[in-house]
Design a protein around this motif. Structure first.
Motif, PDB file in Angstrom:
ATOM      1  N   CYS A   1      14.204  -2.696  -2.759  1.00 25.73           N
ATOM      2  CA  CYS A   1      12.829  -3.201  -2.690  1.00 25.73           C
ATOM      3  C   CYS A   1      11.891  -2.176  -3.311  1.00 25.73           C
ATOM      4  CB  CYS A   1      12.424  -3.454  -1.241  1.00 25.73           C
ATOM      5  SG  CYS A   1      10.675  -3.910  -1.075  1.00 25.73           S
ATOM      6  N   PRO A   2      11.195  -2.516  -4.390  1.00 25.23           N
ATOM      7  CA  PRO A   2      10.362  -1.530  -5.077  1.00 25.23           C
ATOM      8  C   PRO A   2       9.212  -0.993  -4.229  1.00 25.23           C
ATOM      9  CG  PRO A   2      10.010  -3.731  -5.984  1.00 25.23           C
ATOM     10  CD  PRO A   2      11.192  -3.823  -5.084  1.00 25.23           C
ATOM     11  N   THR A   3       8.601  -1.852  -3.403  1.00 26.60           N
ATOM     12  CA  THR A   3       7.471  -1.361  -2.615  1.00 26.60           C
ATOM     13  C   THR A   3       7.931  -0.478  -1.461  1.00 26.60           C
ATOM     14  OG1 THR A   3       7.478  -3.464  -1.392  1.00 26.60           O
ATOM     15  CG2 THR A   3       5.928  -3.252  -3.220  1.00 26.60           C
ATOM     16  N   TYR A   4       9.093  -0.765  -0.883  1.00 26.64           N
ATOM     17  CA  TYR A   4       9.620   0.119   0.159  1.00 26.64           C
ATOM     18  C   TYR A   4       9.982   1.482  -0.426  1.00 26.64           C
ATOM     19  CZ  TYR A   4      12.609   2.167   3.696  1.00 26.64           C
ATOM     20  OH  TYR A   4      13.169   3.043   4.603  1.00 26.64           O
ATOM     21  N   LEU A   5      10.571   1.484  -1.610  1.00 25.13           N
ATOM     22  CA  LEU A   5      10.943   2.746  -2.238  1.00 25.13           C
ATOM     23  C   LEU A   5       9.717   3.582  -2.595  1.00 25.13           C
ATOM     24  CD1 LEU A   5      13.859   1.531  -4.536  1.00 25.13           C
ATOM     25  CD2 LEU A   5      14.031   2.763  -2.377  1.00 25.13           C
TER      26      LEU A   5
ATOM     27  N   HIS B   1       0.641  -6.436   4.183  1.00 24.15           N
ATOM     28  CA  HIS B   1       2.029  -6.162   3.784  1.00 24.15           C
ATOM     29  C   HIS B   1       2.669  -7.342   3.060  1.00 24.15           C
ATOM     30  CE1 HIS B   1       2.144  -2.223   5.595  1.00 24.15           C
ATOM     31  NE2 HIS B   1       1.591  -2.715   6.691  1.00 24.15           N
ATOM     32  N   LEU B   2       2.217  -8.554   3.349  1.00 28.90           N
ATOM     33  CA  LEU B   2       2.696  -9.694   2.568  1.00 28.90           C
ATOM     34  C   LEU B   2       2.103  -9.660   1.161  1.00 28.90           C
ATOM     35  CD1 LEU B   2       2.650 -12.681   5.095  1.00 28.90           C
ATOM     36  CD2 LEU B   2       4.532 -11.158   4.495  1.00 28.90           C
ATOM     37  N   ASP B   3       0.843  -9.254   1.047  1.00 23.74           N
ATOM     38  CA  ASP B   3       0.219  -9.145  -0.272  1.00 23.74           C
ATOM     39  C   ASP B   3       0.896  -8.092  -1.133  1.00 23.74           C
ATOM     40  OD1 ASP B   3      -1.604 -11.125   0.263  1.00 23.74           O
ATOM     41  OD2 ASP B   3      -3.300  -9.778   0.634  1.00 23.74           O
ATOM     42  N   ARG B   4       1.387  -7.045  -0.523  1.00 19.97           N
ATOM     43  CA  ARG B   4       2.007  -5.955  -1.295  1.00 19.97           C
ATOM     44  C   ARG B   4       3.363  -6.325  -1.872  1.00 19.97           C
ATOM     45  NH1 ARG B   4       0.919  -0.647   2.541  1.00 19.97           N
ATOM     46  NH2 ARG B   4      -1.325  -0.462   2.152  1.00 19.97           N
ATOM     47  N   CYS B   5       3.951  -7.399  -1.390  1.00 20.53           N
ATOM     48  CA  CYS B   5       5.249  -7.839  -1.922  1.00 20.53           C
ATOM     49  C   CYS B   5       5.065  -8.356  -3.341  1.00 20.53           C
ATOM     50  CB  CYS B   5       5.825  -8.935  -1.032  1.00 20.53           C
ATOM     51  SG  CYS B   5       7.344  -9.665  -1.662  1.00 20.53           S
TER      52      CYS B   5
ATOM     53  N   GLU C   1       8.622   0.639   6.543  1.00 18.19           N
ATOM     54  CA  GLU C   1       9.471  -0.500   6.870  1.00 18.19           C
ATOM     55  C   GLU C   1       8.745  -1.830   6.684  1.00 18.19           C
ATOM     56  OE1 GLU C   1      12.833  -2.697   8.451  1.00 18.19           O
ATOM     57  OE2 GLU C   1      12.624  -0.675   7.625  1.00 18.19           O
ATOM     58  N   LEU C   2       7.436  -1.848   6.951  1.00 19.34           N
ATOM     59  CA  LEU C   2       6.682  -3.091   6.820  1.00 19.34           C
ATOM     60  C   LEU C   2       6.457  -3.479   5.361  1.00 19.34           C
ATOM     61  CD1 LEU C   2       4.026  -2.724   9.659  1.00 19.34           C
ATOM     62  CD2 LEU C   2       6.215  -3.930   9.705  1.00 19.34           C
TER      63      LEU C   2
ATOM     64  N   SER D   1      -0.840  -7.055 -10.695  1.00 14.66           N
ATOM     65  CA  SER D   1      -1.346  -5.854 -11.366  1.00 14.66           C
ATOM     66  C   SER D   1      -2.855  -5.708 -11.209  1.00 14.66           C
ATOM     67  CB  SER D   1      -0.985  -5.880 -12.852  1.00 14.66           C
ATOM     68  OG  SER D   1      -1.519  -7.026 -13.480  1.00 14.66           O
ATOM     69  N   ILE D   2      -3.539  -6.796 -10.873  1.00 13.18           N
ATOM     70  CA  ILE D   2      -4.985  -6.752 -10.627  1.00 13.18           C
ATOM     71  C   ILE D   2      -5.270  -6.613  -9.134  1.00 13.18           C
ATOM     72  CG2 ILE D   2      -7.145  -8.049 -10.838  1.00 13.18           C
ATOM     73  CD1 ILE D   2      -5.882  -9.409 -13.299  1.00 13.18           C
ATOM     74  N   LEU D   3      -4.547  -7.358  -8.314  1.00 14.08           N
ATOM     75  CA  LEU D   3      -4.824  -7.396  -6.881  1.00 14.08           C
ATOM     76  C   LEU D   3      -4.223  -6.220  -6.124  1.00 14.08           C
ATOM     77  CD1 LEU D   3      -4.229 -11.226  -6.325  1.00 14.08           C
ATOM     78  CD2 LEU D   3      -6.423 -10.048  -6.575  1.00 14.08           C
TER      79      LEU D   3
END
Length: 415
Positions: A35-39, A71-75, A44-45, A356-358
């Motif tokens: 998962c790129p955002t977890y890395l 955290h849903l938006d960051r996915c 964990e969230l 890339s904007i949000l």
């Protein structure tokens, strides 16, 4: 996973889908490794497993807040976790339900809603988008180099299409041009048209078909996404009833992945569900179509047709969404192009449509990591298969970023 969803919170079909996905997850954590955002964040969230827990809690309690939405938006919805998951968890189905539900339970503020609406308006209005581009072109000498590379690149004069006669009964290909690609990189679809012309395949570009709906779906406008899907289905259904069609294609893998989700998007629509499912059988990525055409008409290119050094960025939508990892690389290798392996090629570049904007901070960090890996071999050109990735990467490097179809079209013989 023990699941007890709150009665009445979701439509019955969504509740069944959510429960099915939640029950499939065994908390193994394999998804966190890809998962790129977890890395990036180490939170964990910000992993698929963590987001699944957040969605489960929301669907069981009927409450959501800023934490859940953040955290849903960051996915990035890259679906790398789905490729990794040993249990076959269809995470993207759950996160779509989670985002729609969190927007309903914890509405966004005026600024956030306005920004998303403005992005949809801009990207879904060719006249508005084209007008802004025209104004920007006048001022382009004053713009930063990174913006000029993305929005106003120097363009080569395209070779005119030979215009070979094609039998009227020859099965045609329908092309979905998409939202911004015709304005920002028209040479991509021109290259695709040249390739089809070489193989004697007629190309249909019906003006009634437009945006695939991905932008709307990813910016809290799910019903608008369905309406766009219905419009495209109506357009294509008429065509396939009147002539033989061998494929429906988008040269942007982001759009292609969305098209493949039409049966899911319209599953609860009694008028469109069956048609979406039938048209889904015609959906092809350009690499799939080219593989079929090469079986029918083998092509040998001169040894020096593909010159220079290249690196290929495989978009998430191609490798995880469409499940076609390695196919473009193998096809180009058959033509003598030696592409170097890319470290962490499975990780997202950070484009992800409006992401890339949000989510600028995460997006730029992912781009820096991706470009470092792509440029490790010092390529003269970076190739990719998605307009979003192309524009995003080009904003971070002076190395030209192009669609692989352009390279192949330029290498084709004139006869």
């Amino acid at each position: 996973m023990q699941v007890k969803l709150l009665d009445g919170l979701l439509e019955e079909s969504d509740a069944q889908r959510a429960e099915q996905v939640l029950n499939a997850c065994v908390h193994c954590g394999f998804c966190t490794a890809t998962c790129p955002t977890y890395l990036l964040a180490g939170n964990e969230l910000d992993s698929p497993r963590g987001r699944i827990y957040l969605i489960k809690e929301m669907l069981e309690t009927g409450s959501a807040g800023e934490l859940t939405r953040t955290h849903l938006d960051r996915c990035v919805t890259c679906r790398s976790c789905e490729t990794t998951c040993p249990s076959g968890v269809e995470y993207h189905k759950l996160v779509a339900i989670g985002r729609a539900t969190s927007d309903r339970l914890a509405p966004r503020n005026v600024f956030q809603r306005g920004l998303r609406a403005a992005l949809r308006k801009l990207m879904l209005s060719p006249r508005l988008f084209g007008g802004l581009l025209a104004a920007g072109r006048v001022a382009s000498p004053l713009l930063p180099a990174s913006l000029r590379r993305v929005y106003f690149p120097p363009r080569k004069r395209a070779r005119p299409l030979p215009g070979k006669p094609v039998e009227a009964r020859t099965a045609a290909v329908i092309l979905l041009p998409g939202c911004v690609q015709p304005s920002l990189r028209p040479e991509i679809d021109t290259a695709f048209a040249r390739i089809l012309d070489f193989f004697g395949v007629p190309l249909l570009q019906p003006p009634a078909a437009g945006c695939c709906g991905a932008v709307s779906q990813h910016t809290s406008a799910e019903e608008e996404a369905r309406e766009l899907a219905r419009r495209n289905v109506d357009c294509w259904w008429k065509l396939v009833q009147n002539r033989e069609v061998r494929a429906i294609v988008s040269t942007a893998t982001g759009c292609g992945a969305q098209l493949h989700d039409y049966p899911l998007l319209l599953a609860d629509d009694p008028h469109y569900a069956a048609r979406a499912q039938a048209l889904n059988q015609l959906m092809r990525d350009p690499v799939e179509l080219l593989e079929e055409l090469l079986q029918e008409k083998p092509l040998r290119l001169p040894a020096d047709a593909l010159t220079g050094s290249f690196a290929f960025h495989c978009p998430c939508t191609l490798q995880h969404g469409l499940g076609l990892n390695g196919r473009v690389e193998r096809l180009l290798a058959e033509f003598g192009l030696d592409l170097p392996p890319i470290n962490d090629a499975h990780l997202c570049c950070g484009s992800a449509g409006t992401y890339s904007i949000l989510q600028r901070k995460f997006s730029q960090a992912l781009r820096r990591r991706k470009l470092a890996n792509l440029q490790a071999s010092e390529p003269q050109t970076i190739l990719t298969a998605n307009i979003g990735c192309l524009l995003h990467l080009q904003g971070g490097t002076e190395t030209p970023v192009r669609h692989w179809l352009e390279l192949l079209a330029e290498a084709l013989p004139n006869d």
